[in-house]
Design a protein around this motif. Structure first.
Motif, short mmCIF file in Angstrom:
data_model
loop_
_atom_site.label_atom_id
_atom_site.label_comp_id
_atom_site.label_asym_id
_atom_site.label_seq_id
_atom_site.Cartn_x
_atom_site.Cartn_y
_atom_site.Cartn_z
N LEU A 196 0.84 -1.19 0.00
CA LEU A 196 0.00 0.00 0.00
C LEU A 196 0.88 1.25 0.00
CD1 LEU A 196 -2.81 -1.13 2.49
CD2 LEU A 196 -3.01 -0.80 0.01
N PRO A 197 0.34 2.40 -0.41
CA PRO A 197 1.19 3.58 -0.64
C PRO A 197 1.94 4.10 0.58
CG PRO A 197 -0.91 3.85 -1.75
CD PRO A 197 -1.03 2.63 -0.89
N ASP A 198 1.45 3.82 1.78
CA ASP A 198 2.07 4.41 2.97
C ASP A 198 1.68 3.59 4.19
OD1 ASP A 198 3.45 6.87 4.19
OD2 ASP A 198 1.59 6.79 5.32
N ARG A 199 2.50 3.64 5.23
CA ARG A 199 2.20 2.89 6.45
C ARG A 199 0.84 3.24 7.04
NH1 ARG A 199 1.81 4.90 11.14
NH2 ARG A 199 2.74 3.14 12.25
N ASP A 200 0.44 4.52 6.91
CA ASP A 200 -0.81 4.95 7.51
C ASP A 200 -2.04 4.31 6.86
OD1 ASP A 200 0.70 6.47 9.20
OD2 ASP A 200 0.33 8.38 8.21
N TYR A 201 -1.90 3.82 5.63
CA TYR A 201 -3.00 3.12 4.97
C TYR A 201 -3.40 1.85 5.72
CZ TYR A 201 -3.09 5.88 0.62
OH TYR A 201 -3.24 6.88 -0.31
N TYR A 202 -2.50 1.32 6.52
CA TYR A 202 -2.77 0.08 7.24
C TYR A 202 -3.53 0.31 8.55
CZ TYR A 202 0.49 -2.11 3.98
OH TYR A 202 1.10 -2.58 2.83
N TYR A 209 -10.39 3.82 4.14
CA TYR A 209 -9.19 3.00 4.30
C TYR A 209 -9.51 1.57 4.69
CZ TYR A 209 -6.47 7.22 3.71
OH TYR A 209 -5.90 8.34 3.17
N VAL A 210 -10.56 1.38 5.47
CA VAL A 210 -10.99 0.01 5.80
C VAL A 210 -11.35 -0.73 4.51
CG1 VAL A 210 -12.79 -1.36 6.90
CG2 VAL A 210 -11.76 0.56 8.13
N ALA A 247 4.46 -2.38 8.65
CA ALA A 247 3.98 -0.99 8.63
C ALA A 247 3.96 -0.40 10.03
CB ALA A 247 2.59 -0.94 8.00
N GLU A 248 3.56 -1.20 11.01
CA GLU A 248 3.47 -0.71 12.39
C GLU A 248 4.82 -0.23 12.90
OE1 GLU A 248 1.25 -2.08 16.49
OE2 GLU A 248 2.02 -3.61 15.14
N ALA A 249 5.89 -0.86 12.42
CA ALA A 249 7.24 -0.51 12.89
C ALA A 249 7.86 0.63 12.09
CB ALA A 249 8.14 -1.74 12.81
N GLN A 250 7.28 0.95 10.93
CA GLN A 250 7.88 1.98 10.09
C GLN A 250 7.64 3.38 10.62
OE1 GLN A 250 7.06 1.60 5.89
NE2 GLN A 250 8.15 -0.35 5.75
N TRP A 251 8.56 4.28 10.30
CA TRP A 251 8.42 5.68 10.67
C TRP A 251 7.37 6.34 9.78
CZ3 TRP A 251 13.86 8.29 11.57
CH2 TRP A 251 14.55 7.55 12.54
N THR A 252 6.68 7.35 10.33
CA THR A 252 5.75 8.13 9.52
C THR A 252 6.55 9.01 8.56
OG1 THR A 252 5.71 10.05 11.00
CG2 THR A 252 4.17 8.23 11.48
N VAL A 646 -2.22 14.09 -0.49
CA VAL A 646 -2.20 14.79 0.80
C VAL A 646 -1.65 13.87 1.90
CG1 VAL A 646 -3.66 15.87 2.57
CG2 VAL A 646 -4.08 16.33 0.15
N THR A 647 -1.88 12.58 1.78
CA THR A 647 -1.41 11.62 2.78
C THR A 647 0.08 11.33 2.64
OG1 THR A 647 -3.59 10.58 2.80
CG2 THR A 647 -1.77 9.31 3.71
N THR A 648 0.58 11.28 1.39
CA THR A 648 1.92 10.75 1.17
C THR A 648 2.93 11.74 0.63
OG1 THR A 648 1.40 10.03 -1.10
CG2 THR A 648 0.92 8.48 0.70
N ASP A 649 2.48 12.86 0.08
CA ASP A 649 3.37 13.75 -0.68
C ASP A 649 3.82 14.93 0.17
OD1 ASP A 649 4.55 15.46 -2.61
OD2 ASP A 649 3.28 14.64 -4.17
#
Length: 691
Positions: A196-202, A209-210, A247-252, A646-649
């Protein structure tokens, strides 16, 4: 992996997310050269048909300048974004297509020649019938390697071996300049490996997102079924569970912006402090860097979790994940059915694109990604003039002079910090149009009937070229964008600003237009890239590209106060009713925009040498300048694509890049009569002035 490596080395791009080392002599003292064309009648360069005169410029200058265009340009079904940048990208694609098709139509091209490689890479992508006939045979050896894994060390070794071939892995390796010793290259490792494009998507629990996570699991299942892999449903759920743990361990993305926190250098003999479960010697040896003494780990706590997952997750779980990385990584190079399913999720669900781009456009992208500078040589000869390079060179130096004047005039900065800033400014190395030395592609093997093998060969050669940098001098000639790329970038450890040929066209750069619109367009772009040298991260690097503090303590505190004001301003911009701009994520780019247009305006006024600008097409010079700035951000995106951005860029949406900067400029208020009560009005004491 190609995109990771470019992004890792180039940290501050104009449009999408800078790079390596160089210095230049102090040119700030050179006499300013006028940029105006020799023609007696110049156009205003403002596209009036795109305007919406019903909107007051004092309320929303972006919509005033671009609103007519927004209303009259629906989103094509094969796009997720249109606008100034994307129009030029389409033009570049057309220009590149013409070059490729000429080569592809030629007969008896010499085996191993650049021309043969371009022609056959394009042919191998366009041969849909051949790809359908091959099915998944091209990736069968990779899947067999995964099936043969038996131990934890086998898994670690495969991480390294598969990355060399261009595949996504949880811990990614690359080579770049040492941020604290900019005269050398050093190995790096960083977090990676999510679908997925970013950790926050998880983790976002909103319905969007769900549902996207459910779609992702279904997509993996469909892809496994199309590829004939075992247990598609069970595998998809297993893969999602493992990716969620990663994803949970990745930095934002906000955490990852901090260049100081990312700099964690370890002696390779001490890597067990990061994780005792990763056989680091085996990993480094397989990557080809067993002789290196040190490595920078971007996110050590994440690497520790990867080690724990290597030790504790069942090997069958990892095999399912790795099978997915192979299938996902090569999906667009396999059968029509697999490529279509790949588009259905990543194109439609993620980005809101309703149909795929024509295959030739996708083929152009493949050639540009793998053999870009071969095309670049021809592109420059056909589409970039010496006059454009000369005018651009003059503009850069005029912007440099203006930046120096602005530094000298800052009331909030001490003389000691001003002196250091001036030294850094003088050391900026501009690169304009195209490289002085072209990339060598001789080691890449390309045939007309082996697309996956072609792409893997390019990735292996790209990896080996990275290894060649270790222990050698900094490659000051190297570019990290091709000439046909519509973008620009700044590199902190190289202290260089880079402007490819393809961006040097209207509305950014117009040889037929008056200076005002060019300063508002490409002048602001130049100032933006210079501004990255002095944004919240770039300002941590000195004139030689070393991460070294050159600020007094008091000045640094004052800088942070002003940066925090800018964060708050952009946090307040509403993109959708449930989504605002992230001022912390976009801070560096917002500083670049504000600095860029501020310095470009000063440079424009300097170019007039005290004279009044002519009125052209009923517009004053100042009006043309600000309108020229607003029109470069003209564009629109699908809702899905804009939400993803807006979420990833790290860039704000174009609407807010325009009004956010101008709302802080007193000169804009004067030019358009902005007063208290107007929507763009910010009280003088709350306006942000940094550079």
């Amino acid at each position: 992996m190609k995109h990771l490596l470019t992004g890792a080395m180039c940290s501050s791009l104009l449009l999408l997310a800078a790079c390596n080392e160089s210095t230049t002599e102090n040119k700030a003292a050179q006499p300013e050269v006028a940029v105006a064309s020799a023609k007696t009648a110049l156009s205003a360069g403002i596209e009036r048909a795109n305007m919406n005169a019903e909107i007051r410029p004092q309320d929303d200058f972006y919509l005033y300048v671009n609103g007519g265009w927004l209303d009259s340009h629906p989103m094509p079904s094969d796009k997720t974004a249109i606008g100034s940048f994307y129009d030029l990208r389409d033009k570049s694609d057309d220009d590149v297509k013409a070059i490729i098709e000429e080569l592809a139509a030629a007969k008896d091209l010499a085996p191993g020649s650049d021309e043969q490689k371009v022609a056959d890479l394009f042919r191998s992508y366009m041969d849909v019938e051949g790809l359908n006939a091959l099915g998944t045979k091209p990736i069968a050896p990779l899947l067999a390697d995964i099936d043969a894994l038996k131990t934890q060390d086998d898994l670690v070794k495969y991480f390294a071996a598969s990355q060399v071939k261009g595949l996504s892995v949880p811990l990614a390796f690359y080579v770049s300049i040492d941020a604290k010793q900019s005269s050398r290259y050093v190995s790096h490792a960083t977090q990676y490996g999510l679908g997925l494009p970013d950790r926050d998507y998880y983790f976002n629990e909103s319905d969007r997102y769900v549902n996207m996570r459910k779609d992702y699991v279904a997509h993996i299942e469909n892809m496994f079924a199309l590829a004939g892999l075992d247990n598609p449903k069970a595998a998809s759920e297993t893969i999602m569970a493992l990716e969620t743990k990663l994803a949970e361990a990745q930095w934002t993305r906000v955490q990852r912006r901090d260049s100081e926190k990312r700099y964690n250098k370890f002696n390779v003999s001490d890597l067990k402090q990061v994780s005792e479960h990763i056989n680091w010697s085996l990993w480094l040896d397989t990557l080809g860097v067993s002789g290196e003494q040190d490595i920078i780990i971007g996110q050590p706590d994440y690497a520790k979790v990867v080690g724990e997952l290597v030790a504790n997750e069942d090997l069958s779980t990892w095999k399912a994940y790795l099978n997915w990385q192979v299938l996902n990584g090569f999906a667009s190079y396999l059968t029509e059915d697999i490529a279509k399913q790949d588009f259905e999720f990543y194109g439609k669900s993620i980005d809101g694109q309703q149909e795929q781009k024509p295959r030739w456009k996708r083929g152009v992208s493949v050639v540009n990604s793998n053999l870009g500078e071969i095309i670049g040589k021809v592109y420059v000869k056909r589409h970039f003039t010496p006059e454009a390079k000369d005018r651009m060179t003059t503009l850069v130096e005029n912007l440099r002079n203006a930046y120096g004047e602005s530094i000298d005039s800052l009331e909030w900065m001490s003389d000691d910090t001003k002196k250091a800033a001036r030294v850094k400014l003088a050391a900026f190395t501009p690169k304009i149009g195209y490289p002085d030395k072209w990339e060598d592609y001789s080691a890449i093997n390309i045939t007309a009937d082996s697309l996956v093998a072609n792409v893997m060969s390019a990735d292996v050669v790209g990896h080996n070229k990275q290894l060649e940098k270790l222990g050698g001098p900094i490659r000051k000639w190297e570019w990290h964008m091709t000439p046909q790329t519509v973008n620009a970038y700044y590199s902190p450890p190289a202290n260089e600003i880079v402007f490819p040929a393809a961006i040097l066209q209207p509305p950014f750069f117009n040889l037929e237009a008056d200076d005002a619109v060019n300063y508002g367009g490409i002048g602001a772009v130049i100032g933006h890239e210079m501004g990255h040298g002095f944004d919240d991260q770039g300002s941590k690097y000195d004139h030689e590209g070393n991460m070294k503090n050159w600020w007094t303590e008091g000045d640094l505190k004052e800088f942070k106060v002003r940066a925090d004001q800018l964060i708050a301003q952009y946090d307040g911009y509403e993109v959708f009713h449930d989504l605002n701009v992230n001022g912390s994520l976009t801070l560096g780019e917002n500083i670049g925009d504000l600095s860029g247009v501020t310095i470009a305006y000063r440079a424009y006024k300097n170019s007039l040498k005290g004279k009044e600008a002519p009125v052209i097409d009923g517009l004053t010079g100042d009006e043309r300048f600000f309108m020229g700035y607003a029109q470069i951000w003209r564009g629109k995106r699908t809702e899905e694509g804009l939400r993803k951005r807006v979420t990833t860029d790290p860039h704000s949406p174009g609407h807010f890049r325009a009004i956010g900067s101008l709302s802080n400029m007193p000169e804009f208020y004067e030019a358009f009569g902005v007063k208290e009560g107007d929507k763009m009005y910010i009280a003088p004491e709350k306006r942000v002035k940094i550079w």
